[in-house]
Design a protein around this motif. Sequence first.
Motif, mmCIF file in Angstrom:
data_model
loop_
_atom_site.group_PDB
_atom_site.id
_atom_site.type_symbol
_atom_site.label_atom_id
_atom_site.label_comp_id
_atom_site.label_asym_id
_atom_site.label_seq_id
_atom_site.Cartn_x
_atom_site.Cartn_y
_atom_site.Cartn_z
ATOM 1 N N SER A 242 40.350 61.039 49.772
ATOM 2 C CA SER A 242 40.583 59.829 49.367
ATOM 3 C C SER A 242 42.240 59.393 49.114
ATOM 4 C CB SER A 242 39.891 59.838 47.670
ATOM 5 O OG SER A 242 38.768 60.184 47.595
ATOM 6 N N GLU A 243 42.692 60.325 49.304
ATOM 7 C CA GLU A 243 44.177 59.632 48.721
ATOM 8 C C GLU A 243 44.502 59.077 50.329
ATOM 9 O OE1 GLU A 243 46.195 63.341 46.733
ATOM 10 O OE2 GLU A 243 45.624 64.350 48.245
ATOM 11 N N VAL A 244 44.249 59.765 51.781
ATOM 12 C CA VAL A 244 44.529 58.617 52.987
ATOM 13 C C VAL A 244 44.458 56.803 52.735
ATOM 14 C CG1 VAL A 244 43.482 58.603 55.616
ATOM 15 C CG2 VAL A 244 43.995 60.642 53.987
ATOM 16 N N PHE A 245 43.067 56.934 51.710
ATOM 17 C CA PHE A 245 42.054 55.923 51.716
ATOM 18 C C PHE A 245 43.386 54.772 51.599
ATOM 19 C CE2 PHE A 245 39.381 52.411 49.764
ATOM 20 C CZ PHE A 245 39.518 51.862 51.318
ATOM 21 N N GLU A 246 43.239 55.593 50.190
ATOM 22 C CA GLU A 246 44.228 54.850 49.299
ATOM 23 C C GLU A 246 46.254 54.712 49.972
ATOM 24 O OE1 GLU A 246 46.862 55.712 45.020
ATOM 25 O OE2 GLU A 246 44.680 56.558 44.977
ATOM 26 N N ARG A 247 46.250 54.988 50.393
ATOM 27 C CA ARG A 247 47.841 54.783 52.115
ATOM 28 C C ARG A 247 47.726 53.740 51.920
ATOM 29 N NH1 ARG A 247 51.260 59.511 52.291
ATOM 30 N NH2 ARG A 247 51.411 60.867 50.378
ATOM 31 N N CYS A 248 46.475 53.511 52.930
ATOM 32 C CA CYS A 248 45.711 53.015 53.745
ATOM 33 C C CYS A 248 45.597 51.086 53.197
ATOM 34 C CB CYS A 248 44.202 52.891 54.281
ATOM 35 S SG CYS A 248 44.229 53.584 55.454
ATOM 36 N N LEU A 249 45.181 51.358 51.503
ATOM 37 C CA LEU A 249 45.245 50.034 50.756
ATOM 38 C C LEU A 249 47.196 50.094 50.496
ATOM 39 C CD1 LEU A 249 42.582 51.619 48.631
ATOM 40 C CD2 LEU A 249 42.771 49.463 50.041
ATOM 41 N N GLN A 250 47.701 50.699 50.461
ATOM 42 C CA GLN A 250 49.286 50.365 50.241
ATOM 43 C C GLN A 250 49.735 49.791 51.347
ATOM 44 O OE1 GLN A 250 50.601 54.061 49.309
ATOM 45 N NE2 GLN A 250 49.811 54.128 47.043
ATOM 46 N N ALA A 251 49.424 50.466 52.777
ATOM 47 C CA ALA A 251 50.017 49.728 53.955
ATOM 48 C C ALA A 251 50.169 48.800 53.778
ATOM 49 C CB ALA A 251 50.042 51.141 54.805
ATOM 50 N N HIS A 252 48.255 48.353 54.036
ATOM 51 C CA HIS A 252 48.059 46.946 54.456
ATOM 52 C C HIS A 252 47.967 46.367 53.189
ATOM 53 C CE1 HIS A 252 46.469 47.972 57.970
ATOM 54 N NE2 HIS A 252 46.289 48.682 57.403
ATOM 55 N N GLN A 253 48.636 46.672 51.747
ATOM 56 C CA GLN A 253 49.481 45.755 50.833
ATOM 57 C C GLN A 253 47.956 44.800 50.277
ATOM 58 O OE1 GLN A 253 52.517 42.519 52.465
ATOM 59 N NE2 GLN A 253 53.393 44.208 52.731
ATOM 60 N N VAL A 254 47.122 45.124 50.019
ATOM 61 C CA VAL A 254 45.387 45.092 49.424
ATOM 62 C C VAL A 254 46.013 44.719 48.002
ATOM 63 C CG1 VAL A 254 43.203 45.302 48.986
ATOM 64 C CG2 VAL A 254 44.596 46.591 51.114
ATOM 65 N N PRO A 255 45.818 43.789 47.760
ATOM 66 C CA PRO A 255 45.928 43.366 46.330
ATOM 67 C C PRO A 255 45.542 44.525 44.915
ATOM 68 C CG PRO A 255 45.470 41.422 47.341
ATOM 69 C CD PRO A 255 44.852 42.274 48.227
ATOM 70 N N GLN A 256 45.964 44.608 44.223
ATOM 71 C CA GLN A 256 45.443 45.527 43.272
ATOM 72 C C GLN A 256 43.762 45.168 42.843
ATOM 73 O OE1 GLN A 256 48.050 48.693 42.960
ATOM 74 N NE2 GLN A 256 46.317 49.852 41.580
ATOM 75 N N PRO A 257 43.976 44.215 42.856
ATOM 76 C CA PRO A 257 42.433 44.119 41.757
ATOM 77 C C PRO A 257 41.048 44.291 42.693
ATOM 78 C CG PRO A 257 44.321 42.183 41.539
ATOM 79 C CD PRO A 257 44.843 43.217 42.021
ATOM 80 N N GLN A 258 41.744 44.469 44.032
ATOM 81 C CA GLN A 258 40.740 43.796 44.865
ATOM 82 C C GLN A 258 40.304 46.211 45.151
ATOM 83 O OE1 GLN A 258 40.906 42.729 48.703
ATOM 84 N NE2 GLN A 258 42.205 40.552 47.125
ATOM 85 N N TRP A 259 40.882 47.341 45.060
ATOM 86 C CA TRP A 259 40.912 48.589 44.578
ATOM 87 C C TRP A 259 40.214 49.422 44.256
ATOM 88 C CZ3 TRP A 259 46.040 52.116 45.310
ATOM 89 C CH2 TRP A 259 46.951 51.664 45.733
ATOM 90 N N ALA A 260 39.346 48.947 43.192
ATOM 91 C CA ALA A 260 38.427 49.692 42.680
ATOM 92 C C ALA A 260 37.540 49.468 43.841
ATOM 93 C CB ALA A 260 38.581 49.087 41.349
ATOM 94 N N ASP A 261 36.978 48.592 43.671
ATOM 95 C CA ASP A 261 35.420 48.268 44.364
ATOM 96 C C ASP A 261 35.952 48.385 45.666
ATOM 97 O OD1 ASP A 261 34.579 46.497 42.893
ATOM 98 O OD2 ASP A 261 35.267 44.405 43.501
ATOM 99 N N LEU A 262 37.108 49.004 46.462
ATOM 100 C CA LEU A 262 36.853 48.951 47.637
ATOM 101 C C LEU A 262 37.323 51.057 47.657
ATOM 102 C CD1 LEU A 262 40.051 46.652 49.337
ATOM 103 C CD2 LEU A 262 37.035 46.654 49.889
ATOM 104 N N GLN A 263 37.756 51.459 46.976
ATOM 105 C CA GLN A 263 37.816 52.669 46.808
ATOM 106 C C GLN A 263 36.222 53.202 46.154
ATOM 107 O OE1 GLN A 263 40.765 52.949 44.200
ATOM 108 N NE2 GLN A 263 42.292 54.238 45.083
ATOM 109 N N LEU A 264 35.424 52.573 45.613
ATOM 110 C CA LEU A 264 33.806 52.323 45.450
ATOM 111 C C LEU A 264 33.181 52.860 46.751
ATOM 112 C CD1 LEU A 264 31.604 53.671 43.020
ATOM 113 C CD2 LEU A 264 31.871 50.946 43.319
ATOM 114 N N MET A 265 33.697 51.913 47.162
ATOM 115 C CA MET A 265 32.276 51.919 48.707
ATOM 116 C C MET A 265 33.085 52.702 49.582
ATOM 117 S SD MET A 265 32.128 47.229 49.590
ATOM 118 C CE MET A 265 33.905 46.890 49.571
ATOM 119 N N TYR A 266 34.386 52.894 49.628
ATOM 120 C CA TYR A 266 34.786 53.920 50.550
ATOM 121 C C TYR A 266 34.029 55.243 50.182
ATOM 122 C CZ TYR A 266 37.783 57.351 52.927
ATOM 123 O OH TYR A 266 38.411 58.571 53.982
#
Length: 405
Positions: free
Chosen positions: A370-394
């Motif tokens: 989960s922490e690696v996936f969160e680093r990916c979201l940060q690295a690709h500058q994914v907008p914060q509002p999209q994080w919750a849905d993407l983390q759930l799908m992951y």
Amino acid sequence: MKLLHTSDWHLGRLLYGKKRYSEFAAFLTWLVEIIRTERIDVLIVAGDVFDTTTPSNQAQELYYSFLRAVGNTTCRHVVITAGNHDSPSFLTAPSALLRCLNIYVIGAATHQLSDELLTLTDAQGSPLCIVCAVPYLRDRDLRHAEAGETLEDKELKLLQGIQTHYTQLADLALTTQAQLAQPVPMIATGHLFTSGAQTTEGDGVRELYVGSLGHIPASAFPPCFDYVALGHLHVPQIVGGNDTRRYSGSPLAMGFGEARQTKSVCVVEWGADAPQVTLIPVPVFQALAQVRGDLTQLQAGLRDLIALRQSVWVEVIYEGEDIIGDLREQLEVITAESLVEILRIKNTRISEQVLQPLQLGESLDDLDTSEVFERCLQAHQVPQPQWADLQLMYKEVVATLQHGE
């Protein structure tokens, strides 16, 4: 005398899985007509006739049908040299038979340098021109490996080997020239990468030798050559500012990066003065296009292409900020039942970024998935509002994999 210079046909090449035989056939039919209308005496194909060393039956049929058709034109001689994509043994297998038809195939350098020297004649049997038919020179043709060699030593030997090959062949051609009743044009071929030459992204052109010294300077071609017909690079261009040292370029766009190029063949005519070079544009037999931008721009670009009402193969380059999981599906809804076909979608949102380096002293063992996936979201500058849905799908994907469902 009139000479036509072309190269880099790459018969049999696919474009993201699409077969292009109809394009190749249309080009070769067009080329035969140009040879006929321009009353060409000599045709030179400077390498990469085929795209692979084991061409398909259909690619071979196109090649031999073309050679048969050329025999019914004014063209007296055809000179074909192998490129780095060609199999020397395959290309030269029928050479003895083809030579009876004034078709000369040079697949590889041999120990006998005179094998690359051709004196072509006119209808009366008088010398027409001298051709130094140099194929793609492989590493083993140019140097002998020695113990303790550095990379720089190898590169320098390659460069010296190529220059020596052309110099010795030029000397042999001058000796032949001196034995003739009157001077005739001297022509050389080559399949190589010259210094300062231009390429395009996605053209499939690769370095021929290890290191930058494999780029050959224009000075490697002796001044006694009236024209140097080069192959390997797909962009039509001259070498060293000299109009008589040039790449004809590929006749078809080999990738989407070449889509906007005007393809051509070179017609070289000798009269009383220096040879005159004319470029004849090759028609576009299959339109290619690139569409780039965010989703709105992509949709608009595709609609513009559809409005042309012609067959277009498209590369889509997504440059938007949002992550769109069904990007292809959304775009193909627009192109459905049209003549526009999307062959490739490149998502720069993903491909141009990588994970940020781990913190000092930190390793992947210190992070859970989960922490690696969160680093990916940060690295690709994914907008914060999209994080919750993407983390759930992951997490759902990971759980499915772990339970073998």
